[in-house]
Structures are given as structure tokens and as C-alpha cells.
Design a protein around this motif. Structure first.
Motif: not given
Ligand code: NDP
Length: 396
Positions: A140-157
Motif C-alpha cells: 500500500m505504501d508503494a502504491a501510494r508513493d508510486g501514484g498507482a491506482t488500485l482496482l480490486p478484482i476479487d469479487s468481494e473487494h
């Protein structure tokens, strides 16, 4: 008219990879495949290359790289560049021209390329839950620092994401009391302890509602999958474990819910078909057709709910225990479970043995490693695999 998005599909030959390519093929004007990756299924990778014409075809291991190159050349796809190894997986996850990365490698093997995509600031369609289970904070830190957009694919998430206020930043401030993570209960929901001891791999991989890869199907049968999802939700939505409640819902029509402080409960419903969350991730914030049949509520008629039975399915409780232990405990649990599930699928361990191996490994090693670095997490993963294998030899 959209400029087509360029995609890297990690784990293209698996269940999620195949569903992703199905959705992509419905929208040739919107998506182009830049890279496809596989592990053992070379035939399928070659077929996918013939149809989708990526620029790169990547194998996780180099042994069959010459065979891949000659098969592609023979199929008239000689222009496709062939690569192999973990660095190659990371490379295609980070290519500057890539718009989105589908992270659909199964297990811990998916962590490094997914992390690389996060650091490179990609839009990540996150199916590989093990990355978050093993390295939640780091990722999560890497995604924030890198400016990534996270889109959950697991159906629940994915369902939770759809039901949360957008942009979502803080549960307490935005009135979210808790999330209700639904679970089908798997094929053995009604089995007694004695019956569970005799189930076979063939029975375990036959999920009542979802068609999935073998490992996640066994995890669904043991409720370890739900446990991994609890850990995934904790990191993805920054929720304390007590704000995550698992609800068994055998029909798998409600994919999960969000409960708000005013008493509202928002749910996302749909047929159990992974193409829905995949299409959502691909098109977000827009919506595209996914090839999924409309939900027929009259046909379903009834929705049921029950509490999970933690005595018969202790793997779910182990996930909460791992969260409480903190540090590298979730990585230890995940690694032990990968070893135990492999052993079960190979006929070397009975079904109830999975929870025994997981529990003994978790309690034996959880406090020995921290989660501060990839090195420490990798060491925890390796030690847990070693301990789980020795427990198998002792037949726990
Ligand atoms: P599959 O087993 O069907 O596919 C896994 C993919 O990963 C395949 O492309 C496989 O290659 C590749 N792979 C396997 N081992 C390695 C390795 N060591 N290094 C690199 N690549 C490897 O899995 P699923 O598609 O079912 O699941 C993928 C991920 O998505 C998992 O993390 C799972 O938990 C998650 N997920 C899956 C859902 C589903 O419905 N299937 C639902 C929600 C989440 P090959 O086939 O060529 O050997």
C-alpha cells in the motif's frame, strides 16, 4: 473515441487471465494487449498470442523459452518478443507505455511483479490477493508513493469498492461502520468434521458457484480464501479487523456489503462471474459490457445468510489471529497454506490437515520476522515453507 489502453496481463493463462482476455476481446477499440505471461501452460499462451498479438510473451521460468520462441515463429508470430524469469515479469509490469496491469498470477509468485507495477504508478487490477496478504503495508505504501491506482478484482473487494463512498479515505470519518464480506461457504458447508477428513481434491476443486483455479478453489473449500480476503480487505480499505465481518451467503449473489452508521447497508449483486469485476476494473470509472447474463431475481427467489462455523473451518480464525499477531504473520500463514494446499492436491495431506499445518506454522514462526522490508517478508515466506514441509513429513 478512446485511445486504446495498453495492458499487461500477468497470469494470462489462468482462470482470471482467460476471463480478462474474454472481456478485452469484446472491446477491441478500447484495449490492446502489450504483454502476456504464463508459467506452465505453453500451449495456451501460444494460442493467446495468436489471437491477441502482444508485443511480449513471458514465461515465469526460462527452461521452455526456446520452445516458446520456435512455436510462436511457426505460428506466424515471430515478431513477438519472448522473455523469461522474474525480472521479465517485473519488466513487463513496468513498461512506460503500459496503462494497466492485470495482476493475476496465483500465490506468492505474484508479489514481485505486482509490487513493481505499484512502484511504477500503474493502474493495477488486483486479483493476486497474496500480495496484500504477504506485504500489505509495504504494497500500500508503494502504491501510494508510486501514484498507482488500485482496482480490486476479487469479487468481494470489488463489491465493497463499489459500495464505499468515492473517493474513500477514512471509514470512521465517512460513516462506514463495517464491511460485510460474503462467503459462499464452499462445497463442504454442511459437512461434519468426520466427513471433512475424507474429502478428495476432486471434490474440493468443484466450487458450487464459481469457476476458479485449483488453489483458490481449495482455499474456498477450507474458508482460508475468506481469511485471506479479510487480510486483503484490512489493507485495501485500511480497516481494523473488528470492522470486517464474514457472512456466509450460499447463493453468491450478494458479493459483499458496506454497513453505514445510519443503519444503511449497501450491497453489490450480480451473477457469480468474474468478468463483472474484471470489466469494472478495466473500464473504471466507466462501465462496459462484460458478457455476463443479467441477474434474474425471480429465478434466485431467495437469499440466505448464516454465521461461519470456525470449529469446522478454523482457517478463517487463523487469518484473524495472523492479523492480531501482526508483522510477517500473514506472510507466514500464506506460505504455509500454499505448501499445505499443494500437498493436499498431490494426495499427501488430508483436507483437515491443511488447517493443522497452517496453525502450527503460524504459531511457530509468526513472531520471528517483521514486515518492514521485502527481505524480511521473503525470509518469513521461505522459513514458513520449510517448516510446513517438515510438518508434512511428520504428518502433523
Ligand atoms: P490459476 O491457477 O487459474 O492461474 C494462475 C496463473 O498464474 C496462470 O497464468 C499460471 O500460469 C500463473 N502462475 C502459476 N504459478 C506461477 C509462478 N510461479 N510464476 C508466475 N506465474 C505463475 O489462478 P486463478 O486465475 O484462479 O487466480 C489468480 C489470482 O487471482 C489468485 O491470486 C487468486 O487468489 C485470485 N482470484 C481468483 C479468482 C477466480 O475466480 N479465479 C477470484 C478472485 C481472486 P500457467 O497456467 O501457465 O501455469
Amino acid at each position: 473515441m478512446h485511445k486504446p489502453q495498453l495492458l499487461t496481463i500477468l497470469g494470462a493463462t489462468g482462470s482470471i487471465g482467460v476471463s480478462t482476455l474474454d472481456v478485452v476481446a469484446r472491446h477491441p477499440d478500447r484495449y490492446r494487449v502489450l504483454a502476456l505471461t504464463a508459467h506452465g501452460q505453453l500451449d495456451r499462451l501460444v494460442e493467446q498470442c495468436i489471437v491477441h498479438r502482444p508485443r511480449y510473451a513471458v514465461l515465469a521460468e526460462p527452461a521452455r523459452l526456446p520452445e516458446l520462441a520456435s512455436r510462436l515463429a511457426a505460428a506466424g508470430c515471430g515478431e513477438i518478443e519472448t522473455l523469461a524469469g522474474i525480472e521479465a515479469l517485473e519488466y513487463v509490469a513496468c513498461l512506460p507505455e503500459v496503462d494497466a496491469v492485470m495482476a493475476a498470477i496465483v500465490g506468492a509468485a505474484g508479489m514481485r511483479p505486482t509490487l513493481a507495477a505499484a512502484r511504477a504508478g500503474k493502474r493495477i487490477l488486483l486479483a493476486n490477493k497474496e500480495t496484500l496478504v504477504m506485504a500489505g503495508q509495504l504494497f500500500m505504501d508503494a502504491a501510494r508513493d508510486g501514484g498507482a491506482t488500485l482496482l480490486p478484482i476479487d469479487s468481494e473487494h470489488n463489491a465493497i469498492y463499489q459500495c464505499l463512498p468515492q473517493p474513500f479515505s477514512d471509514a470512521a470519518e465517512q460513516g462506514v461502520r463495517r464491511i460485510l464480506l460474503t462467503a459462499s461457504g464452499g462445497p463442504f458447508r454442511r459437512f461434519s468434521q468426520a466427513e471433512l477428513a475424507t474429502v478428495t481434491p476432486a471434490q474440493a476443486v468443484k466450487h458450487p458457484n464459481w469457476s476458479m483455479g485449483r488453489k483458490i478453489s481449495v482455499d474456498s473449500a477450507s474458508l482460508m480464501n475468506k481469511g485471506l480476503e479479510v487480510i486483503e480487505a484490512r489493507w485495501l480499505f485500511d480497516l481494523a479487523p473488528e470492522r470486517i465481518k464474514v457472512v456466509v451467503h450460499p447463493q453468491s449473489v450478494i458479493h459483499s456489503m458496506v454497513e453505514y452508521v445510519d443503519g444503511s447497508v449497501l450491497a453489490q449483486l450480480g451473477n457469480p462471474d468474474m468478468r463483472t469485476p474484471i470489466a469494472y476494473g478495466l473500464a473504471w470509472p466507466e462501465r462496459i459490457e462484460a458478457g455476463v447474463a443479467p441477474l434474474d431475481l425471480f429465478d434466485i427467489a431467495q437469499l440466505n445468510f448464516e454465521a461461519p462455523d470456525l470449529d469446522r473451518f478454523p482457517c478463517l480464525a487463523l487469518a484473524f489471529e495472523a492479523l492480531q499477531l501482526g508483522g510477517a504473520a500473514p506472510a507466514v500463514l500464506n506460505a504455509a497454506n500454499e505448501v499445505a494446499v499443494d500437498a493436499f492436491l498431490a494426495g499427501e495431506l488430508d483436507f483437515v490437515g491443511i488447517a493443522r499445518v497452517n496453525a502450527a506454522t503460524l504459531r511457530g514462526l509468526a513472531r520471528d520476522f517483521d514486515a518492514a522490508s521485502l527481505e524480511s517478508l521473503t525470509a518469513a515466506d521461505a522459513a514458513a515453507r520449510q517448516m510446513a514441509r517438515s510438518l508434512l513429513r511428520l504428518a502433523v
